[in-house]
Structure formats: C-alpha cells, structure tokens
Motif scaffolding. Structure first.
Motif, mmCIF file in Angstrom:
data_model
loop_
_atom_site.group_PDB
_atom_site.id
_atom_site.type_symbol
_atom_site.label_atom_id
_atom_site.label_comp_id
_atom_site.label_asym_id
_atom_site.label_seq_id
_atom_site.Cartn_x
_atom_site.Cartn_y
_atom_site.Cartn_z
ATOM 1 N N THR A 135 0.821 -1.217 0.000
ATOM 2 C CA THR A 135 0.000 0.000 0.000
ATOM 3 C C THR A 135 0.847 1.256 0.000
ATOM 4 O O THR A 135 0.411 2.306 -0.497
ATOM 5 C CB THR A 135 -0.938 0.012 1.228
ATOM 6 N N THR A 136 2.061 1.161 0.542
ATOM 7 C CA THR A 136 2.954 2.320 0.549
ATOM 8 C C THR A 136 3.385 2.654 -0.875
ATOM 9 O O THR A 136 3.427 3.825 -1.267
ATOM 10 C CB THR A 136 4.185 2.044 1.429
ATOM 11 N N GLU A 138 1.681 1.987 -3.503
ATOM 12 C CA GLU A 138 0.483 2.510 -4.168
ATOM 13 C C GLU A 138 0.306 3.995 -3.875
ATOM 14 O O GLU A 138 0.019 4.787 -4.781
ATOM 15 C CB GLU A 138 -0.747 1.727 -3.709
ATOM 16 N N ARG A 139 0.472 4.381 -2.614
ATOM 17 C CA ARG A 139 0.305 5.798 -2.247
ATOM 18 C C ARG A 139 1.371 6.660 -2.906
ATOM 19 O O ARG A 139 1.092 7.760 -3.385
ATOM 20 C CB ARG A 139 0.347 5.963 -0.726
#
Length: 340
Positions: A135-136, A138-139
């Motif tokens: 998710t990191t 992705e951000r």
C-alpha cells in the motif's frame, strides 16, 4: 517466530525490520505500540517503558511482553540495541570497513569475499520484500502520477545516481519531471518555484546529507509533498515525508548497498504502470516514435532518407554512420551490397 530464523539472525536484524516483519503475530495492544515506535522511530523508544505505554494507550506490562516477543531480555536490553543502531548510523565508511572486514573474510572463505558480498546483497533483496507494505508503493505512485505541478528528484553523493535512474523512467510516464542532480548553492534557487502542486522524491541513506535534508525540508515548508526512499534507521527527511519507502542496506561490504533501492524504484514504476491512463500511453507511444525515427537503438532500422538528404547522406538520422561488423550483421530488411 519464524522457525527458519536463527537466533544470531535476530541479533543482526535492524529493529525496524523486527517491528515491521510478518514473522510475528502481535496482539492489537502490541500493534499499537509497534505503530508508535515505527511512526516516531527511534525517538519513541528512547523514553521509559511507561512513557511508551502511555503514548500507545496500553499498560506497562504490555510493553514488556512486546519486547520479550521481539527477543529481548527486557526493556533495557531493547533500548541498548536501539542506541547501538543510532550510533551505527553515524559511522563513516572507514569505521564500518574495519568492523566488516574480518566478517567478510570469515564468511567468504569458501566463496571468496566477492561471493560473500553478493550473497549478502541477495539476502538484503529478499528482506526488502517485507520492509515496505504494498500500500505504501500505491500511495507513492498516486502522489507522483497525480502531481499537478513538477516532480523533482534528488539524492546524495551515491543515491543521486539511483535518483537519476528513476528520473529516466518517470520522463517516459509524465511531463514536468526534473533531476535536481548534484546539489549546489544555485540548486536552492529552484525552491522559489516549488509549491503545493509539486512532489519531491528524495533518496537519503545513512550518513544522511545535510543539503538533501535542507532542500527537502524547505520544499515541504512550501507545500510540496515528499516521497522518501531511505534506510531502516530513517533519514531525518522522514519528518516531512508523506510516504516513506525503506530498504535494507547492511551487507558484507565496507559500504552499504543500494541494490534494494534500485529494485524498489523498478517496483515503484511497475506500480505506476498498473494505473496507466490514455495520456500516459500516448506519451510512451510518442517517445517510441521519436526513437524509431532517430534509430536510437540497434533494434530499429532507420527510415530511408528522401530528396537531397538521400543523395548526400543516404540516411535520415543524426550521428556517425553505423559500421557493420561480424558481431552486428545488417538488419534482415537492409539491402545486400553489390559485390560484383
């Protein structure tokens, strides 16, 4: 605990790696402590166990149970390890060289020093997978792809070369990407045009470079979003970062490795490509057209020249006329020479 892990491996793993690894099952209360430690590392662990418990909203015994689960005999043992890591990030390559030389010779007795170094880099690459959650990435990809202004990329003495690689990727995916390059007094003038529409991607690894920290901090003050690539001990730039991507750097070499950082930028670009839109696709196609027209690589056959150009040069691309060697025969569609 992962049964495949040896006790000596646990003693050498960075604390942030221990805290963020997926080889332990934390209770919800323990997870709150871990989040506090990781979000304010290493400062959160420098106070008393009671102070840490209050910040996490848990009881003192929960902190003690957590450090025991991490393999420490008590909170004092945990803090001693934390302080040792803080000290290690201030060591110069010369000091690290003396500490690592004997280990490299010992571990490399069968494979050679170079073989031992390569093996340790491979291990670092494996650890990289669990260091930063998907998710990191992705951000970070959303921030860079969605920047309405410019994307500035910078790094330190060594890491600026990794930054340059990322720039070459990003230029293919979007406009307004710029490599800050080697920082100088004049580089700080660029800050006058930085605002909240911009994203600054920073590479900073121990021993952390003052000018890199200053540029990133002042860009953040002007509203820019910061994406940071750093090591497990965290560059001070992390204080300003919207997204932080961590990679292991410890290997059997006097110098830290940037191999995981290179892998991470390739993974980061892969993440951006998963959300590729029509403008991005059109940009890539336009770039490929320019490269074909100019025969940039050996797999491209130059467009035949016409008119006066054909009479004078016989080709339609700049640069020296290519030569043919046995190792590089003519392209299949190139006309054969008249040998008569």
């Amino acid at each position: 605990m992962n049964k495949d892990k040896k006790p000596e491996d646990e003693k050498t793993r960075p604390l942030q790696d221990l805290l963020s690894g997926d080889d332990r099952a934390f209770t919800p209360s323990e997870e709150r402590i871990v989040q506090v430690l990781l979000s304010d590392f290493p400062t959160a662990g420098l106070g008393t166990a009671s102070a840490l418990a209050r910040r996490a909203g848990v009881s003192d015994p929960t902190v003690i149970r957590l450090v025991a689960k991490l393999g420490f005999s008590g909170y004092a043992d945990f803090q001693a390890r934390l302080l040792a890591e803080i000290e290690s990030q201030l060591h110069s390559p010369l000091l690290m060289m003396e500490a690592k030389r004997a280990r490299a010779v010992e571990t490399g007795s069968e494979t050679g020093v170079a073989g031992a170094c390569l093996a340790s880099i491979a291990e670092a690459m494996t650890r990289t997978v669990g260091t930063t959650p998907p998710t990191t990435f992705e951000r970070a990809a959303r921030l860079v792809a969605g920047a309405r202004g410019q994307v500035l990329v910078l790094g330190g003495r060594f890491s600026r070369h990794v930054a340059g690689m990322l720039v070459d990727y990003l230029i293919q995916l979007r406009a307004n990407v710029r490599n800050v390059g080697r920082l100088s007094a004049a580089s700080f003038d660029d800050l006058v045009d930085v605002d909240r529409r911009d994203v600054v991607v920073v590479f900073d690894y121990r021993r952390y470079q003052r000018d890199v920290m200053a540029f990133a901090g002042q860009a953040a003050e002007r509203g820019a979003r910061i994406v940071l690539f750093t090591d497990p001990w965290m560059s001070p730039v992390a204080e300003h970062a919207d997204v932080t991507i961590v990679s292991p750097v410890e290997v059997a070499s006097p110098y830290d490795t940037l191999a995981p950082a290179v892998a991470q930028i390739e993974a980061f670009v892969g993440e951006m490509l998963t959300a590729m839109d029509d403008p991005t696709r059109a940009r890539i196609e336009a770039l490929e057209g320019i490269r074909r027209r100019n025969a940039v690589t050996l797999d491209e056959t130059p467009r035949l020249a016409t008119g006066a150009d054909a009479e004078t040069t016989g080709r339609a691309f700049p640069g020296p006329k290519p030569t043919v060697s046995p190792s590089h025969p003519p392209a299949p569609d190139a006309p054969e020479k008249d040998l008569s």
